[in-house]
Design an enzyme around this catalytic site. Structure first.
Site, PDB file in Angstrom:
ATOM      1  N   ARG A 101       0.850  -1.189   0.000  1.00 46.88           N
ATOM      2  CA  ARG A 101       0.000   0.000   0.000  1.00 46.88           C
ATOM      3  C   ARG A 101       0.886   1.240   0.000  1.00 46.88           C
ATOM      4  O   ARG A 101       1.963   1.233   0.596  1.00 46.88           O
ATOM      5  CB  ARG A 101      -0.852   0.062   1.278  1.00 46.88           C
ATOM      6  N   ILE A 102       0.387   2.280  -0.646  1.00 49.80           N
ATOM      7  CA  ILE A 102       1.064   3.571  -0.547  1.00 49.80           C
ATOM      8  C   ILE A 102       0.565   4.227   0.725  1.00 49.80           C
ATOM      9  O   ILE A 102      -0.648   4.321   0.951  1.00 49.80           O
ATOM     10  CB  ILE A 102       0.744   4.438  -1.782  1.00 49.80           C
ATOM     11  N   HIS A 119      12.501  -2.398  -1.309  1.00 51.85           N
ATOM     12  CA  HIS A 119      12.005  -2.342  -2.688  1.00 51.85           C
ATOM     13  C   HIS A 119      12.914  -3.206  -3.566  1.00 51.85           C
ATOM     14  O   HIS A 119      14.140  -3.096  -3.474  1.00 51.85           O
ATOM     15  CB  HIS A 119      11.990  -0.897  -3.173  1.00 51.85           C
ATOM     16  N   ASP A 155       8.760   5.681  -3.055  1.00 50.77           N
ATOM     17  CA  ASP A 155      10.010   5.023  -3.455  1.00 50.77           C
ATOM     18  C   ASP A 155      11.162   6.001  -3.715  1.00 50.77           C
ATOM     19  O   ASP A 155      12.077   5.714  -4.487  1.00 50.77           O
ATOM     20  CB  ASP A 155       9.798   4.130  -4.699  1.00 50.77           C
ATOM     21  N   GLN A 183      18.962 -11.344  -1.715  1.00 51.25           N
ATOM     22  CA  GLN A 183      19.726 -10.167  -1.249  1.00 51.25           C
ATOM     23  C   GLN A 183      18.870  -9.318  -0.300  1.00 51.25           C
ATOM     24  O   GLN A 183      19.392  -8.738   0.650  1.00 51.25           O
ATOM     25  CB  GLN A 183      20.210  -9.327  -2.438  1.00 51.25           C
TER      26      GLN A 183
END
Ligand code: GAR
Length: 227
Positions: A101-102, A119, A155, A183
């Site tokens: 969600r933003i 991200h 982001d 990673q």
């Protein structure tokens, strides 16, 4: 913002927000169990009642909470409820671990520079959804992942740590996503650990980490120079 003391009297209290699988949550819990991360997961909050991450959290003994965005009239009210629950659990650092969600200022402001997101791309390249697909489509030779602080710009918040890997010839999204995820599992606990040690300072867009040895000047070159 600086956290000065590197000798915390007690483990850093984390709130982990999830929407899906929860492998990054698992990586955090593994590092805590191994004694390599001085933190505790105070609460796991999901916006999806059926997120596998919730089951994982319960199995590992974490408190869980499901908050359904549909029960709130606005995004801000939903995020206000999330912020309230995090505060109730005494959360010091929030980790978005596959939280799709933003988030709005109702959550960002009370936890300014205390929310980290993972991200699956080398930001600022490939923000938003399907980052690994975007990387494959763009034909990049190096891909990777980023842990950053969350700000109002999606982001684009200050970057804490990144990992880069070479993209293999002909590699597709699924394979790249798998290798990038490995990673993620390394850098998410490391970012939290650095924060828990009070070594993280944010100045504008830049994060500096106190007491780091200068990294070696080793370039990741793909395709390799020889062969
Ligand atoms: C991870 O690859 C994470 O980077 C990505 O969702 C996946 C969650 O996996 N997050 C985003 O794309 C956020 N924009 P997990 O649930 O197994 O940790």
């Amino acid at each position: 913002m600086t956290r000065r003391s590197s000798h915390r009297p007690r483990p850093l209290k984390l709130g982990v927000l999830v929407s899906g699988r929860g492998s990054n949550l698992g990586a955090i819990l593994d590092e805590i169990r191994r004694g390599r991360l001085r933190a505790e997961v105070a609460v796991v909050i999901s916006d999806k009642p059926d997120a596998p991450a919730l089951q994982l959290a319960r199995t590992r003994g974490c408190a869980t909470l499901v908050l359904d965005p549909k029960s709130y009239p606005t995004r801000e009210q939903f995020d206000g409820a999330v912020a309230g629950a995090l505060k109730q659990h005494g959360v010091e650092l929030v980790v978005l671990a596959g939280y799709l969600r933003i988030i709005t200022p109702a959550l960002i402001e009370p936890f300014r520079h205390r929310i980290m997101n993972i991200h699956p791309a080398l930001l600022p390249s490939f923000p938003g959804l399907k980052a690994q697909w975007q990387a494959v489509e763009a034909g990049v030779k190096l891909a990777g992942c980023t842990v950053h602080f969350v700000t109002e710009e999606v982001d684009r918040g200050p970057i804490v740590i990144q990992a880069a890997i070479p993209v293999r010839p002909g590699e597709r999204e699924a394979s790249l996503a798998r290798r990038v995820l490995r990673q993620e599992h390394r850098i998410v606990p490391r970012a939290i650990e650095l924060y828990a040690q009070g070594r993280v300072r944010v100045t504008g867009r830049t994060v500096t980490i106190r007491g780091l040895r200068a990294p070696k000047d080793t370039a990741l070159i793909n395709p390799p120079l020889m062969g």
